[in-house]
Design an enzyme around this catalytic site. Sequence first.
Site, PDB file in Angstrom:
ATOM      1  CB  SER A 124       9.095  -6.513  -6.875  1.00 19.74           C
ATOM      2  OG  SER A 124       8.522  -6.660  -5.604  1.00 19.74           O
ATOM      3  CE1 TYR A 149       4.309  -4.021  -9.509  1.00 11.54           C
ATOM      4  CE2 TYR A 149       4.686  -5.247  -7.478  1.00 11.54           C
ATOM      5  CZ  TYR A 149       5.109  -4.329  -8.419  1.00 11.54           C
ATOM      6  OH  TYR A 149       6.343  -3.732  -8.285  1.00 11.54           O
ATOM      7  CE  LYS A 153       7.417  -4.674 -11.420  1.00  9.97           C
ATOM      8  NZ  LYS A 153       7.987  -3.746 -12.396  1.00  9.97           N
TER       9      LYS A 153
HETATM   10  P1  NAD Z   1       6.006   5.244 -10.057  1.00 14.65           P
HETATM   11  O1  NAD Z   1       4.578   4.945 -10.348  1.00 14.65           O
HETATM   12  O2  NAD Z   1       6.342   6.413  -9.213  1.00 14.65           O
HETATM   13  O3  NAD Z   1       6.834   5.361 -11.423  1.00 14.65           O
HETATM   14  C1  NAD Z   1       6.467   4.653 -12.581  1.00 14.65           C
HETATM   15  C2  NAD Z   1       6.475   5.644 -13.731  1.00 14.65           C
HETATM   16  O4  NAD Z   1       6.141   4.946 -14.939  1.00 14.65           O
HETATM   17  C3  NAD Z   1       5.432   6.760 -13.569  1.00 14.65           C
HETATM   18  O5  NAD Z   1       6.048   8.006 -13.779  1.00 14.65           O
HETATM   19  C4  NAD Z   1       4.386   6.459 -14.640  1.00 14.65           C
HETATM   20  O6  NAD Z   1       3.798   7.647 -15.135  1.00 14.65           O
HETATM   21  C5  NAD Z   1       5.211   5.729 -15.676  1.00 14.65           C
HETATM   22  N1  NAD Z   1       4.467   4.765 -16.513  1.00 14.65           N
HETATM   23  C6  NAD Z   1       3.593   3.821 -16.104  1.00 14.65           C
HETATM   24  N2  NAD Z   1       3.170   3.113 -17.163  1.00 14.65           N
HETATM   25  C7  NAD Z   1       3.796   3.601 -18.258  1.00 14.65           C
HETATM   26  C8  NAD Z   1       3.787   3.292 -19.623  1.00 14.65           C
HETATM   27  N3  NAD Z   1       3.015   2.298 -20.096  1.00 14.65           N
HETATM   28  N4  NAD Z   1       4.551   3.992 -20.473  1.00 14.65           N
HETATM   29  C9  NAD Z   1       5.349   5.011 -20.014  1.00 14.65           C
HETATM   30  N5  NAD Z   1       5.390   5.370 -18.726  1.00 14.65           N
HETATM   31  C10 NAD Z   1       4.623   4.669 -17.849  1.00 14.65           C
HETATM   32  O7  NAD Z   1       6.626   3.903  -9.410  1.00 14.65           O
HETATM   33  P2  NAD Z   1       8.029   3.668  -8.694  1.00 14.65           P
HETATM   34  O8  NAD Z   1       7.769   3.441  -7.262  1.00 14.65           O
HETATM   35  O9  NAD Z   1       8.991   4.673  -9.126  1.00 14.65           O
HETATM   36  O10 NAD Z   1       8.401   2.250  -9.323  1.00 14.65           O
HETATM   37  C11 NAD Z   1       9.195   2.137 -10.481  1.00 14.65           C
HETATM   38  C12 NAD Z   1       9.287   0.664 -10.851  1.00 14.65           C
HETATM   39  O11 NAD Z   1       9.827  -0.069  -9.739  1.00 14.65           O
HETATM   40  C13 NAD Z   1       7.955   0.026 -11.194  1.00 14.65           C
HETATM   41  O12 NAD Z   1       8.154  -0.882 -12.262  1.00 14.65           O
HETATM   42  C14 NAD Z   1       7.601  -0.728  -9.930  1.00 14.65           C
HETATM   43  O13 NAD Z   1       6.783  -1.833 -10.183  1.00 14.65           O
HETATM   44  C15 NAD Z   1       8.970  -1.166  -9.444  1.00 14.65           C
HETATM   45  N6  NAD Z   1       9.014  -1.418  -8.006  1.00 14.65           N
HETATM   46  C16 NAD Z   1       8.629  -0.434  -7.126  1.00 14.65           C
HETATM   47  C17 NAD Z   1       8.645  -0.672  -5.756  1.00 14.65           C
HETATM   48  C18 NAD Z   1       8.207   0.381  -4.777  1.00 14.65           C
HETATM   49  O14 NAD Z   1       7.991   0.042  -3.601  1.00 14.65           O
HETATM   50  N7  NAD Z   1       8.069   1.640  -5.159  1.00 14.65           N
HETATM   51  C19 NAD Z   1       9.070  -1.928  -5.274  1.00 14.65           C
HETATM   52  C20 NAD Z   1       9.484  -2.898  -6.190  1.00 14.65           C
HETATM   53  C21 NAD Z   1       9.444  -2.637  -7.561  1.00 14.65           C
END
Ligand code: NAD
Length: 343
Positions: A124, A149, A153
Amino acid sequence: MKILVTGGAGYIGSHTLVELLEAGHEVVVLDNLCNGAREALARVEQITGQPVSFVEGDVRDRVQLDALFDWHDIEAVIHFAGLKAVGESVAKPLAYYDNNVAGSLNLCQAMAAAGVFRLVFSSSATVYGPEAPVPYTETLPRGRATNPYGTSKAMVEQLLEDLCRADERWSVSLLRYFNPIGAHPSGLIGEDPQGVPNNLMPFIAQVAVGRRSHLAVFGDDYPTPDGSCVRDYLHVVDLAAGHVRALEAMSSPGVATYNLGTGQGYSVLEMVAAFTAVTGQAVPYQIAPRRDGDLAAFWADAAKAERELGWRALHGLEAMMADTWRWQYHNPKGYRLRVTDAV
Ligand code: NAD
Ligand code: UDP
C-alpha cells in the site's frame, strides 16, 4: 500458469481473477470469507465462462496450506488475504499483526516447503509514511506508518526483502496500491463493504443508492486547492491488470517494488462532483471534522511500472464513476441481493 490467489473472494482479488483467467492462467482461490463472498467467485465464473477452484480456509493454517500445495501444482502466489481497515487496526492491533504478518509468514514457509518461490504481494502507498514528498517514488525509503495496518504492510515488505536477500530462488513483486475504486464493467462484481464503509467511493455509492443520507467530507481546511484531501484513485480493473503484468514480468530473482496509481490526484469534493456529473445522481454531503491520520494529499509517480512492466492505468475518472454506479445500482445490497433478482 497455475496461480494461488489468497483473498480471491474479496474486492481486488475477484477482479484480478477475471484478468488472470482472461490472460489464460488457471486459478485456485484460498479465502476464509471473513470479508469476501462465495458469490463473487460465481460471478467471476459467469464473466469469464471459466471455473474457479475454491478452498475455504485461512492463510494462517499451515496444515491446510501444505495440503493445498500438495494437491495443486501451483507455480506462483498472489497474496491479497488480510485485514484492511485502518481504524479497526488501531483498536485491534493483535488481530492485524496476526492476520497480515503471521499469515504472510506462514504462507512463505508453506511456499518454500512446496518449492514455490514466486510471490506478488498487496502492499500500500501507506508504507511511504506521512513525511514522504509527493509524488511518491519507489526510491523513497519506507516511512513510519501511523497505524498497525500500515505497519503490518511495511513489516511484510521487510520480511520479503530479507527473504529474497537470503535465498535467491525467491522472486517477489511488492505492489503498492494507491486508491482502488470502480468495478468490473459488467456490473457483476464490485466492492461490497460490510457495515458502514470506511472508504470514500463505496460511501458515495451508498448515499446515491439511498442506503445512507449523506456523505461526511472529512475536512475542508487542508492545504489543497479546495481544502479537501487529494488522493490518486485508480480503476480496480487497471489495478487487477497490473498484477498479471507483474506476474508475467517476473524473470529475475529478488524484490521488485512498483507503485500502481494513475499519477493524478483528485480531491474529495472533485470526486463527489465527478460522480454526480457522470451518473446524474445527487450526493448530499456535509463538511465534517478531519479524520485522524489522514494526509492532505498524495499521489503516485507511476513511471516505473510503465517502464518495467509496460503497465499504466487506462481508465479515467468517468469510467471509475460509471462502473461504480452500475455495480451499486444493480447490487444495492452488494452480493446479498441483486435488484434484478428481487423483481
Ligand atoms: P477485501 O477485504 O475485499 O479482500 C481480502 C480478502 O481476504 C477477503 O475476501 C477476506 O475474506 C480474505 N481474508 C482475510 N483474511 C484472511 C485469511 N487470514 N485467510 C484467508 N483469507 C483471508 O480487501 P481488498 O480491498 O480486496 O484488498 C486486498 C489486499 O489489498 C489486502 O491485503 C489489502 O490490505 C490490500 N490493499 C487494499 C487497498 C484498498 O484500498 N482496497 C489499498 C492498498 C492495499
Ligand atoms: N473520506 C471522506 N469521507 C468518507 C470517507 C473518506 O471525506 O466517508 C475522505 C478521506 O478523508 C480521504 C479520502 O476520502 O481524504 C479517501 O479516503 P479513503 O478512506 O477512501 O482512502 P485512504 O486514502 O484514506 O486510504
